[in-house]
Structures are given as C-alpha cells and as structure tokens.
Enzyme design. Sequence first.
Site, short mmCIF file in Angstrom:
data_model
loop_
_atom_site.label_atom_id
_atom_site.label_comp_id
_atom_site.label_asym_id
_atom_site.label_seq_id
_atom_site.Cartn_x
_atom_site.Cartn_y
_atom_site.Cartn_z
N TYR A 110 43.50 36.10 33.71
CA TYR A 110 42.31 35.48 34.30
C TYR A 110 41.76 36.48 35.32
O TYR A 110 42.19 36.53 36.46
CB TYR A 110 42.65 34.14 34.95
CG TYR A 110 41.48 33.51 35.66
CD1 TYR A 110 40.23 33.44 35.05
CD2 TYR A 110 41.61 33.00 36.95
CE1 TYR A 110 39.15 32.87 35.70
CE2 TYR A 110 40.53 32.43 37.60
CZ TYR A 110 39.30 32.37 36.98
OH TYR A 110 38.23 31.82 37.63
N ASP A 151 40.09 35.09 30.08
CA ASP A 151 38.78 35.11 30.71
C ASP A 151 38.67 36.41 31.50
O ASP A 151 39.25 36.55 32.57
CB ASP A 151 38.63 33.89 31.62
CG ASP A 151 37.30 33.83 32.33
OD1 ASP A 151 36.50 34.79 32.18
OD2 ASP A 151 37.04 32.84 33.04
#
Length: 261
Positions: A110, A151
């Site tokens: 992330y 992400d």
Amino acid sequence: MKIATFNINGIKARLPRLKEWLEETRPSVACLQEIKCMDENFPAHEFEAIGYRAIWHGQKSFNGVAILVDEKAGLSGPIEVLRGLPGDNEDEQARYLEADAGGVRIVCIYLPNGNPQPGPKFDYKLAWMERLRTRMNEIWQSETPCAVLGDFNVIPHDDDVWAVKAMEEDALMQPESRDAYARLLGDGWTDAMRTLNPRGGVWTYWDYQAGAWQKDHGFRIDHILLTPELADRLEAVGVDRTHRGREKASDHAPVWVRLRD
C-alpha cells in the site's frame, strides 16, 4: 493460478462485501490493502470459514495489508518472508507484506498517497518508492518468480485517468511519481494490465465524492507487476468493477491476473 489485489478501505466496514467477492470469484491468492485494524482485531476466522488462510500486518485506523491463500486451490502458504519495507528503521507504517504462496513470491503493498504536495508526505512517498525499488531488485537478483501488487497510488499515464486536468495537481500524477514507477518497469518488471490493455482506459478507483462512480470518473492506481517468469505465464487480467457498485462498497475495485500453470 489467479492472483488478485483489493484495497478494501476498512476490513470491518467492508467484510460482507469482501467475503462476497472472495466466494464469487475465488482468487488463489488475494492481497488486501487498507485493512485499518490492529493485528489482534483481524478477522482471520471469517476467512478460514470460507477456506482461506491469511497473514496480515495491521495498524490502528490506518493502512494495513494482508495476504490470503485459498486452501481449496491446494496451494502452499502464505509463508511470511518480510513484514515492513526495509530501508528505514523509523518507518512504522503498515504498508508492506511479503510471502511465498504456491511457488510464487507475493509482495502486497500500500504505497503512500503523497498528498498534499509538495511537502513531507510527498517526500515520504518518493523515498518509499526508492526503498521499494531496492527490495524489488533484490528479489529480481534471486530469480524468484514474483508478483508485486497492490495500491501503488500512481497514475502512470494520461490515458489511465478520466480527465488529466482533474488530477494534474495531485501527487498521484506528478512527474516524480510517474518517473519512480517507470523506473520499476525499466528494471524489467511487467505491468500486467498495461500489457494486455495498451490503450489504457481501465479504471480501478472511483472516488465517493461528486458522483464519480455514476459518471465513470475513475483512474488506475492498483497495479500488478510481474517478473519475466510470471509475465511469460500471463493469460488474462481484469478488474471486477461491478463490485464497486454494490452497497457499502470500497472506492476501489479488485484487480486480478490469471497465470498459466
């Protein structure tokens, strides 16, 4: 073998939708971001009940990543390799988890958002990306078949966003962010989505604000990067975008690749 990534934006709030997705699409390996819970509060039993083993790296209210492996697929793992991205002993943010599953190295990330920019958050983003590149090069040198997914908080190209003007001041689209992402590809990693969708126009995120989902005002920030060993096995890639339209959904949609055995 189907490997997927899903920023769920809070595992407590999104658990019914997450379990729906897992049971309906049955990825062999699922990487989750923004679980937003402490380690002791991660609902591992919920996933065990539907046939998934899990490891996770949590943080209160923010960040957090997890890797799930489908027991029914007969895969080994997940066997933890690294928890936390090396290179900064003072970095306590839960953004990186690396494990082996089914003979493949899985790296769930992330990446920092970086807004507002310029400023310390953007500096942290760029430093984190350089540390990620260092770790990815170490994996590359070991010749381990690997997928780095999650992400990335980077919009790589102008055709990866519904309107360039709308995002041009955002950290996700700054030249420094794009250059750092391009350097990963320059090191030999394959962007799976871009490879099979070279013209762009594929979104993975739609903001909750201003009717972005209804207007299809989205962009691509969830990526899957593959070593050559896995890129040679790439069969299909997709976005489960219908899950973004369900009640109390995440603002991201799951992204997946299917690899030939």
